[in-house]
Write a protein that holds these residues in place. Sequence first.
Motif, PDB file in Angstrom:
ATOM      1  N   THR A   1       7.889 -11.714  14.078  1.00 22.84           N
ATOM      2  CA  THR A   1       7.204 -11.994  12.814  1.00 22.84           C
ATOM      3  C   THR A   1       5.903 -11.195  12.741  1.00 22.84           C
ATOM      4  OG1 THR A   1       5.861 -13.848  13.617  1.00 22.84           O
ATOM      5  CG2 THR A   1       8.068 -14.380  12.799  1.00 22.84           C
ATOM      6  N   LEU A   2       5.461 -10.976  11.516  1.00 17.74           N
ATOM      7  CA  LEU A   2       4.178 -10.315  11.278  1.00 17.74           C
ATOM      8  C   LEU A   2       3.469 -11.075  10.159  1.00 17.74           C
ATOM      9  CD1 LEU A   2       5.231  -6.528  11.025  1.00 17.74           C
ATOM     10  CD2 LEU A   2       4.183  -7.647  12.992  1.00 17.74           C
ATOM     11  N   ILE A   3       2.153 -10.855  10.073  1.00 18.58           N
ATOM     12  CA  ILE A   3       1.403 -11.400   8.942  1.00 18.58           C
ATOM     13  C   ILE A   3       0.999 -10.227   8.057  1.00 18.58           C
ATOM     14  CG2 ILE A   3      -0.746 -12.552   8.237  1.00 18.58           C
ATOM     15  CD1 ILE A   3      -0.424 -14.189  10.895  1.00 18.58           C
ATOM     16  N   GLN A   4       1.369 -10.324   6.782  1.00 21.21           N
ATOM     17  CA  GLN A   4       1.052  -9.267   5.816  1.00 21.21           C
ATOM     18  C   GLN A   4      -0.135  -9.738   4.970  1.00 21.21           C
ATOM     19  OE1 GLN A   4       3.916  -6.425   3.659  1.00 21.21           O
ATOM     20  NE2 GLN A   4       4.015  -8.211   2.338  1.00 21.21           N
ATOM     21  N   HIS A   5      -1.246  -8.993   5.076  1.00 22.24           N
ATOM     22  CA  HIS A   5      -2.503  -9.354   4.415  1.00 22.24           C
ATOM     23  C   HIS A   5      -2.747  -8.412   3.236  1.00 22.24           C
ATOM     24  CE1 HIS A   5      -6.860 -10.645   4.471  1.00 22.24           C
ATOM     25  NE2 HIS A   5      -6.941  -9.496   3.828  1.00 22.24           N
ATOM     26  N   PHE A   6      -2.974  -8.969   2.058  1.00 23.60           N
ATOM     27  CA  PHE A   6      -3.193  -8.165   0.852  1.00 23.60           C
ATOM     28  C   PHE A   6      -4.678  -7.934   0.624  1.00 23.60           C
ATOM     29  CE2 PHE A   6       0.980  -8.032  -1.311  1.00 23.60           C
ATOM     30  CZ  PHE A   6       1.695  -8.879  -0.477  1.00 23.60           C
TER      31      PHE A   6
ATOM     32  N   GLY B   1      -5.776  -8.555  -4.466  1.00 19.34           N
ATOM     33  CA  GLY B   1      -4.931  -8.914  -3.326  1.00 19.34           C
ATOM     34  C   GLY B   1      -4.350 -10.313  -3.461  1.00 19.34           C
ATOM     35  N   VAL B   2      -5.170 -11.218  -3.958  1.00 17.92           N
ATOM     36  CA  VAL B   2      -4.733 -12.607  -4.143  1.00 17.92           C
ATOM     37  C   VAL B   2      -3.576 -12.659  -5.149  1.00 17.92           C
ATOM     38  CG1 VAL B   2      -5.441 -14.880  -4.995  1.00 17.92           C
ATOM     39  CG2 VAL B   2      -6.997 -13.542  -3.560  1.00 17.92           C
ATOM     40  N   LEU B   3      -3.733 -11.924  -6.239  1.00 21.17           N
ATOM     41  CA  LEU B   3      -2.693 -11.917  -7.275  1.00 21.17           C
ATOM     42  C   LEU B   3      -1.416 -11.267  -6.760  1.00 21.17           C
ATOM     43  CD1 LEU B   3      -5.091 -11.160 -10.184  1.00 21.17           C
ATOM     44  CD2 LEU B   3      -3.399 -12.999 -10.240  1.00 21.17           C
ATOM     45  N   ASN B   4      -1.541 -10.139  -6.076  1.00 20.26           N
ATOM     46  CA  ASN B   4      -0.345  -9.471  -5.561  1.00 20.26           C
ATOM     47  C   ASN B   4       0.378 -10.327  -4.522  1.00 20.26           C
ATOM     48  OD1 ASN B   4      -0.561  -7.289  -7.220  1.00 20.26           O
ATOM     49  ND2 ASN B   4      -1.395  -5.904  -5.682  1.00 20.26           N
ATOM     50  N   ASN B   5      -0.400 -11.033  -3.705  1.00 15.08           N
ATOM     51  CA  ASN B   5       0.211 -11.930  -2.712  1.00 15.08           C
ATOM     52  C   ASN B   5       1.070 -12.979  -3.414  1.00 15.08           C
ATOM     53  OD1 ASN B   5       0.729 -13.248  -0.246  1.00 15.08           O
ATOM     54  ND2 ASN B   5      -1.167 -14.444  -0.332  1.00 15.08           N
TER      55      ASN B   5
ATOM     56  N   LEU C   1       1.211 -17.831   3.575  1.00 20.31           N
ATOM     57  CA  LEU C   1       0.381 -18.613   4.491  1.00 20.31           C
ATOM     58  C   LEU C   1      -0.895 -19.092   3.822  1.00 20.31           C
ATOM     59  CD1 LEU C   1       0.658 -16.317   7.642  1.00 20.31           C
ATOM     60  CD2 LEU C   1       1.797 -18.526   7.306  1.00 20.31           C
ATOM     61  N   ASN C   2      -1.499 -18.232   3.031  1.00 27.80           N
ATOM     62  CA  ASN C   2      -2.757 -18.571   2.360  1.00 27.80           C
ATOM     63  C   ASN C   2      -2.960 -17.623   1.193  1.00 27.80           C
ATOM     64  OD1 ASN C   2      -4.053 -16.153   3.394  1.00 27.80           O
ATOM     65  ND2 ASN C   2      -4.103 -17.202   5.366  1.00 27.80           N
ATOM     66  N   MET C   3      -4.163 -17.598   0.646  1.00 30.58           N
ATOM     67  CA  MET C   3      -4.430 -16.813  -0.562  1.00 30.58           C
ATOM     68  C   MET C   3      -4.084 -15.334  -0.429  1.00 30.58           C
ATOM     69  SD  MET C   3      -5.487 -18.841  -2.874  1.00 30.58           S
ATOM     70  CE  MET C   3      -6.511 -18.026  -4.083  1.00 30.58           C
ATOM     71  N   ARG C   4      -4.262 -14.802   0.753  1.00 35.57           N
ATOM     72  CA  ARG C   4      -4.077 -13.350   0.924  1.00 35.57           C
ATOM     73  C   ARG C   4      -2.980 -12.959   1.887  1.00 35.57           C
ATOM     74  NH1 ARG C   4      -7.783 -10.058  -1.282  1.00 35.57           N
ATOM     75  NH2 ARG C   4      -9.582 -11.141  -2.161  1.00 35.57           N
ATOM     76  N   GLU C   5      -2.342 -13.944   2.512  1.00 35.11           N
ATOM     77  CA  GLU C   5      -1.433 -13.593   3.601  1.00 35.11           C
ATOM     78  C   GLU C   5      -0.072 -14.257   3.487  1.00 35.11           C
ATOM     79  OE1 GLU C   5      -4.710 -12.676   7.049  1.00 35.11           O
ATOM     80  OE2 GLU C   5      -4.003 -14.738   6.821  1.00 35.11           O
TER      81      GLU C   5
END
Length: 262
Positions: A33-38, A57-61, A84-88
């Motif tokens: 697994t990976l975490i993708q951060h916007f 980034g928040v919107l694209n996530n 996971l959260n607002m950006r990830e």
Amino acid sequence: MDFLKPRYVPMSRRRRIYEGKAKVLYEGPEPGTLIQHFKDDATAFNAQKHDVIDGKGVLNNRISEYLFTQLNQIGVPTHFLRRLNMREQLIREVEIIPLEVVVRNVAAGSLTKKLGIEEGTQLPRSIIEFYYKNDALGDPMVSEEHITAFGWAAPQEIDDIMALAIRVNDFMVGLFLGAGIRLVDFKLEFGRLWEGDLMRIVVADEISPDSCRLWDIKTNNKLDKDRFRQDLGGLLEAYTEVARRLGIMSENERPTGPVLVQ
Ligand code: TMP
């Protein structure tokens, strides 16, 4: 499945696997697994143009989460596991195929320039194009011949990629139409997902207004990254409108400022 349980690792201790123009990939909580951060960065023309747009980034996530969830539900395999959260978001680790796969329904962007077709012309059928992912070369357009000759993907993989791209297009055209939006074109990336000895091709990366052209059905207003590329302004408002119309964000939910996570 264990990896679906949240396990929080402080940002500073996370291993950064890769940093792109708009996203960062971190090591995930479980192997595979990976975490993708916007990020909020916006680039165009191979990063010659750059800006930071607070909240993008928040919107694209959120928008990418929504689209990938829908695709998973209709049986189009993707790398997406959950937000996971607002950006990830938590994603499966895949081996990225070095191609940008563009699907076009309506003439715009490089197609209009290359072939002299007027922007907005409905294409006789959906067109799939391949670009070799290589910033130093400026992502040149390539043919299936190049792809197989240089070993970027096997003929069977190209067949799988094209079949998936068409399914994604058919689904998304309808989805956006229901939101009063014309899906002009978009870019997909694909990865190889290994499950023991078996490998399958899945949709990877993101699908967002950064990677799509989205026009308002009635006004032809641009609701995508062309607002940035063409200095039209109002990018955040446009992305918020896309999210709102897809039913993702409520009218008064703001993408910036101190917003409570989930
Ligand atoms: P183009 O008309 O510039 O070739 O772009 C086609 C589609 O691909 C458009 O929806 C924007 C998207 N795109 C990306 O996501 N990344 C890129 O680097 C480029 C050039 C286009």
